[in-house]
Write an enzyme that holds these catalytic residues in place. Structure first.
Site, PDB file in Angstrom:
ATOM      1  N   HIS A   2       0.843  -1.193   0.000  1.00 35.13           N
ATOM      2  CA  HIS A   2       0.000   0.000   0.000  1.00 35.13           C
ATOM      3  C   HIS A   2       0.880   1.245   0.000  1.00 35.13           C
ATOM      4  O   HIS A   2       1.338   1.700   1.038  1.00 35.13           O
ATOM      5  CB  HIS A   2      -0.958  -0.008   1.198  1.00 35.13           C
ATOM      6  N   HIS A  46      -3.931  -6.554  -6.088  1.00 35.02           N
ATOM      7  CA  HIS A  46      -3.877  -7.698  -5.186  1.00 35.02           C
ATOM      8  C   HIS A  46      -5.281  -8.111  -4.777  1.00 35.02           C
ATOM      9  O   HIS A  46      -6.246  -7.364  -4.922  1.00 35.02           O
ATOM     10  CB  HIS A  46      -2.990  -7.418  -3.964  1.00 35.02           C
ATOM     11  N   CYS A  89     -13.498  -5.000   5.485  1.00 37.01           N
ATOM     12  CA  CYS A  89     -12.687  -5.302   4.307  1.00 37.01           C
ATOM     13  C   CYS A  89     -11.424  -6.009   4.775  1.00 37.01           C
ATOM     14  O   CYS A  89     -11.049  -5.921   5.938  1.00 37.01           O
ATOM     15  CB  CYS A  89     -12.279  -4.014   3.587  1.00 37.01           C
ATOM     16  N   HIS A 119      -7.914  -8.865   3.409  1.00 32.64           N
ATOM     17  CA  HIS A 119      -7.181  -9.643   2.419  1.00 32.64           C
ATOM     18  C   HIS A 119      -7.149 -11.106   2.848  1.00 32.64           C
ATOM     19  O   HIS A 119      -6.885 -11.396   4.020  1.00 32.64           O
ATOM     20  CB  HIS A 119      -5.729  -9.154   2.311  1.00 32.64           C
ATOM     21  N   GLU A 171     -12.172  -8.008  13.618  1.00 32.29           N
ATOM     22  CA  GLU A 171     -12.436  -6.566  13.607  1.00 32.29           C
ATOM     23  C   GLU A 171     -13.682  -6.171  14.389  1.00 32.29           C
ATOM     24  O   GLU A 171     -13.740  -5.087  14.965  1.00 32.29           O
ATOM     25  CB  GLU A 171     -12.578  -6.061  12.164  1.00 32.29           C
ATOM     26  N   TYR A 177     -11.213  -2.260  -8.138  1.00 31.39           N
ATOM     27  CA  TYR A 177     -11.145  -0.798  -8.123  1.00 31.39           C
ATOM     28  C   TYR A 177      -9.717  -0.336  -7.877  1.00 31.39           C
ATOM     29  O   TYR A 177      -8.862  -1.091  -7.400  1.00 31.39           O
ATOM     30  CB  TYR A 177     -12.070  -0.201  -7.039  1.00 31.39           C
ATOM     31  N   GLU A 217      -4.912   2.444  -3.342  1.00 31.36           N
ATOM     32  CA  GLU A 217      -5.507   1.125  -3.129  1.00 31.36           C
ATOM     33  C   GLU A 217      -5.795   0.574  -4.517  1.00 31.36           C
ATOM     34  O   GLU A 217      -6.327   1.285  -5.384  1.00 31.36           O
ATOM     35  CB  GLU A 217      -6.819   1.234  -2.342  1.00 31.36           C
ATOM     36  N   GLU A 274      -7.261  -3.061  -5.847  1.00 31.00           N
ATOM     37  CA  GLU A 274      -7.673  -4.389  -5.391  1.00 31.00           C
ATOM     38  C   GLU A 274      -8.670  -5.050  -6.331  1.00 31.00           C
ATOM     39  O   GLU A 274      -9.561  -4.403  -6.870  1.00 31.00           O
ATOM     40  CB  GLU A 274      -8.303  -4.288  -3.998  1.00 31.00           C
ATOM     41  N   TRP A 319     -14.235   2.708  -2.492  1.00 27.89           N
ATOM     42  CA  TRP A 319     -14.655   1.380  -2.943  1.00 27.89           C
ATOM     43  C   TRP A 319     -16.139   1.167  -2.616  1.00 27.89           C
ATOM     44  O   TRP A 319     -16.878   0.628  -3.418  1.00 27.89           O
ATOM     45  CB  TRP A 319     -13.788   0.272  -2.361  1.00 27.89           C
TER      46      TRP A 319
END
Length: 194
Positions: free
Chosen positions: A26, A33, A68, A70, A88, A105, A115, A117, A162
């Site tokens: 980032h 990714h 959000c 990964h 989270e 996006y 960003e 992704e 996003w």
């Protein structure tokens, strides 16, 4: 000893190219990714919104969708959604439904951080209160989906880039998020088909 988290790098067609440390991807030259976005709904059709913690590298202090993250290399995306919701927001849920399998996006912050992704979008339903982890989330609030979707699409709500792109696509699935039909897992990008 802490093990550094890695993300899956992908090409434009969604094929895995390898991995890279999450801390390295980032910046101003962020490579594409694999990631995910999720929208948590209660049984009244309200969506759980989160305000990103003020110390986040990307879009700190900005309101966004529920969660959000990964996937770890080799981790199924739906499992990554459940793992991150637990971490989270303290939510223990047993299923994440795939809604937008090929969403992607690229967004640039005012300071130049990017960003970028390939970010399939999931719907989750939960009945328990969220318990935000302050390392990730500054605040939470529930909002009726119709009010939220209209606010985003009319530019009345300040929201992450996003999320601003995802909401109109989700709204096309119907007015009631609890009746949206999930997409087949075979529609996921190749790197996410485990």
């Amino acid at each position: 000893m802490t093990i550094e988290e890695h993300v899956v790098l992908v090409d434009r067609d969604g094929h895995a190219l390898g991995t890279a440390p999450k801390t390295s991807v980032h910046g101003r030259e962020t490579p594409l990714h694999l990631a995910f976005s999720s929208y948590v709904f209660d049984h009244e059709g309200r969506v759980l919104l989160t305000k990103r913690a003020d110390h986040k590298i990307t879009w700190p202090g900005v309101w966004t969708n529920s969660c959000c993250g990964h996937p770890l290399p080799g981790e199924a995306l739906d499992r990554a959604v459940l793992r991150r919701l637990s971490y989270e927001l303290g939510l223990a849920v047993d299923r994440a439904d795939l809604m937008l399998p090929a969403f992607s996006y690229r967004a640039v912050m005012a300071n130049g951080i990017v960003e970028h992704e390939l970010c399939p979008v999931y719907r989750v339903t939960a009945d328990t209160p969220a318990v935000p982890n302050p390392d990730e989330v500054g605040e939470t609030r529930w909002m009726p989906w119709k009010e939220f979707a209209e606010g985003v699409q009319n530019g009345l709500l300040a929201i992450s880039p996003w999320c601003r792109e995802q909401v109109p696509l989700l709204a096309e699935l119907g007015s009631d998020p609890l009746t949206w039909q999930p997409a087949p897992a075979t529609d996921l990008p190749p790197a996410a088909r485990l």
